[in-house]
Write a protein that holds these residues in place. Structure first.
Motif, PDB file in Angstrom:
ATOM      1  N   LEU A  16      -0.852  -6.198 147.865  1.00 35.50           N
ATOM      2  CA  LEU A  16      -2.005  -6.815 147.879  1.00 35.50           C
ATOM      3  C   LEU A  16      -1.705  -8.257 147.723  1.00 35.50           C
ATOM      4  CD1 LEU A  16      -4.931  -6.716 149.453  1.00 35.50           C
ATOM      5  CD2 LEU A  16      -5.731  -5.984 147.307  1.00 35.50           C
ATOM      6  N   ASN A  17      -2.256  -9.441 148.745  1.00 34.14           N
ATOM      7  CA  ASN A  17      -1.996 -10.828 148.335  1.00 34.14           C
ATOM      8  C   ASN A  17      -3.379 -11.380 148.523  1.00 34.14           C
ATOM      9  OD1 ASN A  17      -1.620 -13.378 148.097  1.00 34.14           O
ATOM     10  ND2 ASN A  17       0.673 -13.470 149.207  1.00 34.14           N
ATOM     11  N   ILE A  18      -3.929 -11.765 147.057  1.00 30.76           N
ATOM     12  CA  ILE A  18      -5.323 -12.461 147.183  1.00 30.76           C
ATOM     13  C   ILE A  18      -5.056 -13.842 146.563  1.00 30.76           C
ATOM     14  CG2 ILE A  18      -7.727 -12.355 146.693  1.00 30.76           C
ATOM     15  CD1 ILE A  18      -7.459  -9.369 146.630  1.00 30.76           C
ATOM     16  N   ASN A  19      -5.402 -14.688 147.159  1.00 29.72           N
ATOM     17  CA  ASN A  19      -5.388 -16.089 146.693  1.00 29.72           C
ATOM     18  C   ASN A  19      -4.069 -16.426 146.314  1.00 29.72           C
ATOM     19  OD1 ASN A  19      -8.148 -16.503 147.216  1.00 29.72           O
ATOM     20  ND2 ASN A  19      -8.657 -15.705 145.378  1.00 29.72           N
ATOM     21  N   ASN A  20      -3.097 -16.093 146.832  1.00 29.97           N
ATOM     22  CA  ASN A  20      -1.474 -16.279 146.690  1.00 29.97           C
ATOM     23  C   ASN A  20      -1.177 -15.770 145.514  1.00 29.97           C
ATOM     24  OD1 ASN A  20      -1.073 -17.933 148.865  1.00 29.97           O
ATOM     25  ND2 ASN A  20      -1.796 -19.826 147.847  1.00 29.97           N
ATOM     26  N   VAL A  21      -1.912 -14.396 144.959  1.00 29.49           N
ATOM     27  CA  VAL A  21      -1.503 -13.725 143.639  1.00 29.49           C
ATOM     28  C   VAL A  21      -1.172 -12.311 144.178  1.00 29.49           C
ATOM     29  CG1 VAL A  21      -2.061 -12.804 141.327  1.00 29.49           C
ATOM     30  CG2 VAL A  21      -2.926 -15.124 142.231  1.00 29.49           C
ATOM     31  N   GLN A  22       0.141 -11.974 143.966  1.00 33.85           N
ATOM     32  CA  GLN A  22       0.489 -10.604 144.438  1.00 33.85           C
ATOM     33  C   GLN A  22       0.162  -9.531 143.429  1.00 33.85           C
ATOM     34  OE1 GLN A  22       2.273 -10.567 147.583  1.00 33.85           O
ATOM     35  NE2 GLN A  22       2.446  -8.365 147.461  1.00 33.85           N
ATOM     36  N   PHE A  23      -0.339  -8.607 144.112  1.00 35.00           N
ATOM     37  CA  PHE A  23      -0.552  -7.113 143.381  1.00 35.00           C
ATOM     38  C   PHE A  23       0.180  -6.270 144.022  1.00 35.00           C
ATOM     39  CE2 PHE A  23      -4.539  -9.928 142.893  1.00 35.00           C
ATOM     40  CZ  PHE A  23      -4.603  -9.998 141.517  1.00 35.00           C
ATOM     41  N   ARG A  24       1.000  -5.528 143.215  1.00 34.07           N
ATOM     42  CA  ARG A  24       1.619  -4.589 143.754  1.00 34.07           C
ATOM     43  C   ARG A  24       1.271  -3.069 143.721  1.00 34.07           C
ATOM     44  NH1 ARG A  24       5.811  -7.399 145.640  1.00 34.07           N
ATOM     45  NH2 ARG A  24       6.809  -8.812 144.434  1.00 34.07           N
ATOM     46  N   LYS A  25       1.812  -2.386 144.592  1.00 32.40           N
ATOM     47  CA  LYS A  25       1.208  -0.917 145.054  1.00 32.40           C
ATOM     48  C   LYS A  25       1.397  -0.330 143.450  1.00 32.40           C
ATOM     49  CE  LYS A  25       2.807   3.145 147.498  1.00 32.40           C
ATOM     50  NZ  LYS A  25       3.551   3.860 148.287  1.00 32.40           N
ATOM     51  N   GLY A  26       0.490   0.501 143.263  1.00 31.25           N
ATOM     52  CA  GLY A  26       0.048   1.251 142.019  1.00 31.25           C
ATOM     53  C   GLY A  26      -0.662   0.378 141.149  1.00 31.25           C
ATOM     54  N   ALA A  27      -1.097  -0.875 141.140  1.00 28.98           N
ATOM     55  CA  ALA A  27      -1.808  -1.577 140.425  1.00 28.98           C
ATOM     56  C   ALA A  27      -3.173  -0.921 140.155  1.00 28.98           C
ATOM     57  CB  ALA A  27      -1.746  -3.099 140.760  1.00 28.98           C
ATOM     58  N   LEU A  28      -3.919  -0.958 139.055  1.00 25.84           N
ATOM     59  CA  LEU A  28      -5.190  -0.447 138.814  1.00 25.84           C
ATOM     60  C   LEU A  28      -6.017  -1.186 138.973  1.00 25.84           C
ATOM     61  CD1 LEU A  28      -4.510   2.054 135.765  1.00 25.84           C
ATOM     62  CD2 LEU A  28      -4.372   2.559 138.120  1.00 25.84           C
ATOM     63  N   VAL A  29      -7.381  -0.999 139.958  1.00 26.04           N
ATOM     64  CA  VAL A  29      -8.606  -1.761 140.152  1.00 26.04           C
ATOM     65  C   VAL A  29      -9.531  -1.117 139.803  1.00 26.04           C
ATOM     66  CG1 VAL A  29      -7.200  -3.040 141.765  1.00 26.04           C
ATOM     67  CG2 VAL A  29      -8.613  -1.103 142.637  1.00 26.04           C
ATOM     68  N   VAL A  44     -13.556  -5.053 144.617  1.00 30.55           N
ATOM     69  CA  VAL A  44     -12.865  -4.298 143.330  1.00 30.55           C
ATOM     70  C   VAL A  44     -12.433  -5.741 142.304  1.00 30.55           C
ATOM     71  CG1 VAL A  44     -11.580  -2.502 144.591  1.00 30.55           C
ATOM     72  CG2 VAL A  44     -10.425  -4.541 144.449  1.00 30.55           C
ATOM     73  N   LEU A  45     -12.433  -5.052 141.244  1.00 33.03           N
ATOM     74  CA  LEU A  45     -12.001  -5.827 139.914  1.00 33.03           C
ATOM     75  C   LEU A  45     -10.458  -5.670 139.792  1.00 33.03           C
ATOM     76  CD1 LEU A  45     -12.772  -7.893 137.643  1.00 33.03           C
ATOM     77  CD2 LEU A  45     -13.054  -5.630 136.379  1.00 33.03           C
ATOM     78  N   LEU A  46      -9.673  -6.793 139.934  1.00 32.67           N
ATOM     79  CA  LEU A  46      -8.375  -7.091 139.957  1.00 32.67           C
ATOM     80  C   LEU A  46      -7.749  -6.909 138.666  1.00 32.67           C
ATOM     81  CD1 LEU A  46      -7.893  -9.399 143.025  1.00 32.67           C
ATOM     82  CD2 LEU A  46      -7.394  -6.965 143.161  1.00 32.67           C
ATOM     83  N   PRO A  47      -6.503  -6.561 138.313  1.00 38.41           N
ATOM     84  CA  PRO A  47      -6.024  -6.642 136.924  1.00 38.41           C
ATOM     85  C   PRO A  47      -6.148  -7.978 136.115  1.00 38.41           C
ATOM     86  CG  PRO A  47      -4.305  -5.320 138.736  1.00 38.41           C
ATOM     87  CD  PRO A  47      -5.409  -6.060 139.446  1.00 38.41           C
ATOM     88  N   ASN A  48      -6.257  -9.138 136.913  1.00 36.41           N
ATOM     89  CA  ASN A  48      -6.293 -10.401 136.353  1.00 36.41           C
ATOM     90  C   ASN A  48      -7.659 -10.798 136.173  1.00 36.41           C
ATOM     91  OD1 ASN A  48      -6.946 -11.190 138.879  1.00 36.41           O
ATOM     92  ND2 ASN A  48      -5.464 -12.707 139.352  1.00 36.41           N
ATOM     93  N   GLY A  49      -8.786  -9.860 136.219  1.00 43.80           N
ATOM     94  CA  GLY A  49     -10.065 -10.502 136.009  1.00 43.80           C
ATOM     95  C   GLY A  49     -10.969 -10.823 137.264  1.00 43.80           C
ATOM     96  N   GLN A  50     -10.162 -11.203 138.252  1.00 44.51           N
ATOM     97  CA  GLN A  50     -10.707 -11.773 139.640  1.00 44.51           C
ATOM     98  C   GLN A  50     -11.376 -10.336 140.435  1.00 44.51           C
ATOM     99  OE1 GLN A  50      -7.411 -13.729 141.647  1.00 44.51           O
ATOM    100  NE2 GLN A  50      -8.390 -15.571 141.045  1.00 44.51           N
ATOM    101  N   LYS A  51     -12.356 -11.037 141.133  1.00 43.92           N
ATOM    102  CA  LYS A  51     -12.984 -10.013 142.136  1.00 43.92           C
ATOM    103  C   LYS A  51     -12.115 -10.033 143.345  1.00 43.92           C
ATOM    104  CE  LYS A  51     -17.337  -9.485 144.332  1.00 43.92           C
ATOM    105  NZ  LYS A  51     -18.889 -10.040 144.258  1.00 43.92           N
ATOM    106  N   GLY A  52     -11.839  -9.233 144.367  1.00 40.80           N
ATOM    107  CA  GLY A  52     -11.286  -9.358 145.374  1.00 40.80           C
ATOM    108  C   GLY A  52     -11.539  -8.286 146.370  1.00 40.80           C
ATOM    109  N   SER A  53     -11.440  -8.538 147.572  1.00 39.88           N
ATOM    110  CA  SER A  53     -11.740  -7.618 148.736  1.00 39.88           C
ATOM    111  C   SER A  53     -10.358  -6.775 149.127  1.00 39.88           C
ATOM    112  CB  SER A  53     -12.383  -8.142 149.939  1.00 39.88           C
ATOM    113  OG  SER A  53     -12.942  -7.500 150.636  1.00 39.88           O
ATOM    114  N   ALA A  54     -10.787  -5.440 148.961  1.00 42.48           N
ATOM    115  CA  ALA A  54      -9.727  -4.378 149.767  1.00 42.48           C
ATOM    116  C   ALA A  54     -10.236  -3.503 150.663  1.00 42.48           C
ATOM    117  CB  ALA A  54      -9.219  -3.764 148.540  1.00 42.48           C
ATOM    118  N   TRP A  55      -9.363  -3.111 151.748  1.00 44.36           N
ATOM    119  CA  TRP A  55      -9.574  -2.102 152.501  1.00 44.36           C
ATOM    120  C   TRP A  55      -9.502  -0.884 151.714  1.00 44.36           C
ATOM    121  CZ3 TRP A  55      -6.382   1.082 155.662  1.00 44.36           C
ATOM    122  CH2 TRP A  55      -6.901   1.936 156.646  1.00 44.36           C
TER     123      TRP A  55
END
Length: 65
Positions: A16-29, A44-55
């Motif tokens: 998943l790519n959100i705001n040019n930050v790549q989150f890899r398959k298997g990352a916990l949210v 979802v709350l992403l591993p770097n502390g950002q809020k992002g939208s995911a399908w």
């Protein structure tokens, strides 16, 4: 349609790519809430502390012991 639970831990089912930050398959949210802008999208709350939208199809349940 499956039900996602607020505060529950999920893992990304694909990269998943959100705001040019790549989150890899298997990352916990952490599931926050439904994203009402798009069908089947969720905040979802992403591993770097950002809020992002995911399908919902990109979120897989995790089993914690």
């Amino acid at each position: 349609m499956r039900t996602l639970i607020q505060g529950k831990l999920y893992k990304l089912g694909m990269d998943l790519n959100i705001n040019n930050v790549q989150f890899r398959k298997g990352a916990l949210v952490v599931y926050i809430e439904e994203d009402r802008r798009y069908a089947n999208s969720h905040w979802v709350l992403l591993p770097n502390g950002q809020k992002g939208s995911a399908w919902s199809g990109h979120l897989e349940e995790t089993l914690c012991k």
